[in-house]
Design an enzyme around this catalytic site. Structure first.
Site, PDB file in Angstrom:
ATOM      1  CD  GLU A 102      -2.951   0.828   2.419  1.00  0.00           C
ATOM      2  OE1 GLU A 102      -3.351   1.847   3.020  1.00  0.00           O
ATOM      3  OE2 GLU A 102      -3.290  -0.331   2.728  1.00  0.00           O
ATOM      4  CG  ASP A 104      -1.739   4.502   2.851  1.00  0.00           C
ATOM      5  OD1 ASP A 104      -2.252   3.898   1.900  1.00  0.00           O
ATOM      6  OD2 ASP A 104      -1.698   4.062   4.009  1.00  0.00           O
ATOM      7  CD  GLU A 106      -4.880   7.384   5.880  1.00  0.00           C
ATOM      8  OE1 GLU A 106      -5.858   6.607   5.886  1.00  0.00           O
ATOM      9  OE2 GLU A 106      -4.083   7.486   6.834  1.00  0.00           O
ATOM     10  CG  HIS A 119      -0.928   9.885   7.858  1.00  0.00           C
ATOM     11  ND1 HIS A 119      -0.475   9.821   9.152  1.00  0.00           N
ATOM     12  CD2 HIS A 119      -0.956   8.605   7.405  1.00  0.00           C
ATOM     13  CE1 HIS A 119      -0.240   8.561   9.478  1.00  0.00           C
ATOM     14  NE2 HIS A 119      -0.532   7.804   8.436  1.00  0.00           N
ATOM     15  CG  ASN A 121       2.201   4.188   6.642  1.00  0.00           C
ATOM     16  OD1 ASN A 121       3.386   3.819   6.588  1.00  0.00           O
ATOM     17  ND2 ASN A 121       1.379   3.763   7.586  1.00  0.00           N
ATOM     18  NE  ARG A 130       8.742   0.290   5.962  1.00  0.00           N
ATOM     19  CZ  ARG A 130       8.186  -0.893   5.668  1.00  0.00           C
ATOM     20  NH1 ARG A 130       6.958  -0.922   5.134  1.00  0.00           N
ATOM     21  NH2 ARG A 130       8.824  -2.011   5.901  1.00  0.00           N
ATOM     22  NE  ARG A 268       5.555   4.038  15.355  1.00  0.00           N
ATOM     23  CZ  ARG A 268       5.060   4.367  14.161  1.00  0.00           C
ATOM     24  NH1 ARG A 268       5.297   5.582  13.660  1.00  0.00           N
ATOM     25  NH2 ARG A 268       4.323   3.518  13.483  1.00  0.00           N
TER      26      ARG A 268
END
Length: 282
Positions: A102, A104, A106, A119, A121, A130, A268
């Protein structure tokens, strides 16, 4: 503060030098299916314009009839205006299944006067995480702007109005899966995500402002017959990477407009940042 040189350079178009199988300018009736949302997804102007709407009952979405394996995808979007807090407009490439790939875009809505968050990814073999996020250097609700993905075996480049904002390089040599074997369809949807989209879910969707509507036009898919050069100026025609101009544009966006980069999120990843983050970004 953004320099005047940066603004002037931003206006210079990006040129893609490629060997082409086909370039397809869309008629939405011919190239896409309205997949959910009933009457909330509409195609009009003879197939040249598409809209998605969201109300308290449902959002809406569409997908391409065709699958793609490498190439360039361009779409012009005009995002939900006004108080768009809680809404997400997603525009992405994806395959299917638990090991899907995928790519992305967004667009996370916000209250009136506050900027959208773009956003991005990349998923490979079902794994994402990512994320990079950006503010935009314009109001994406006032006019149409072009959002593009260049997908090649060497890299994936995200572009906004032909300005590169992100490059994700193939790092299979160090064991990082890369999307290169699964054809993907184009998807887009407008949906309610007020549990996370705006300030981590603190700001909820104001349904008194519904329906929320986003518009699409000028879709174009360019398939690549072979992996030739991708250049962002007339120089470096034999390079598979960004040339000096493209790298300057990318650095400009990432310096002034990037607000989150997973590669810098040490909390993270307490055991160390992902391996691909240790390689040169450009």
């Amino acid at each position: 503060m953004v320099s005047s040189i940066g603004i002037n350079n931003m206006l210079i178009g990006v040129m893609i030098i490629s060997s082409l199988v086909a370039t397809c300018s869309a008629n939405f009736n011919q190239d896409f299916d309205l997949t959910w949302g009933d009457h909330r997804a509409k195609i009009f102007n003879g197939g040249q314009l598409l809209s998605l709407s969201l109300d308290k009952t449902s959002g809406s979405g569409f997908q391409s009839k065709k699958e793609y394996l490498f190439g360039r995808i361009d779409m012009q979007l005009k995002l939900v205006a006004g108080n768009s807090a809680g809404t997400v407009t997603a525009y992405y490439l994806s395959s299917q299944g638990p090991t899907h790939d995928e790519i992305d875009f967004e667009f996370l809505g916000n209250v009136s006067g506050d900027p959208y968050i773009l956003h991005t990814n990349v998923f490979s073999q079902g794994k994402g995480n990512r994320e990079q996020q950006f503010y935009l250097w314009f109001d994406p609700t006032k006019n149409f702007h072009t959002y593009s993905i260049i997908w090649k075996p060497q890299h994936i480049i995200f572009l906004v109005d032909n300005t590169p904002i992100r490059i994700f390089k193939n790092a299979e040599s160090i064991g990082i899966p890369f999307p290169k074997n699964q054809p993907m369809r184009i998807y887009s949807s407008l949906w309610n995500a007020d549990d996370w989209a705006t300030r981590g879910g603190l700001v909820k969707t104001d349904w008194s402002k519904a329906p929320f509507t986003a518009y699409y036009r000028n879709f174009k898919a360019t398939e690549l017959s072979s992996v030739s050069s991708t250049s962002f100026s007339d120089s470096a025609l034999q390079s598979n990477e960004l040339d000096a101009y493209g790298r300057r544009r990318l650095r400009w966006v990432q310096k002034y407009f990037m607000i989150y980069n997973y590669c810098n999120d040490l909390k993270r990843f307490p055991e160390g940042i992902p391996a691909e983050c240790k390689r040169p970004r450009f």
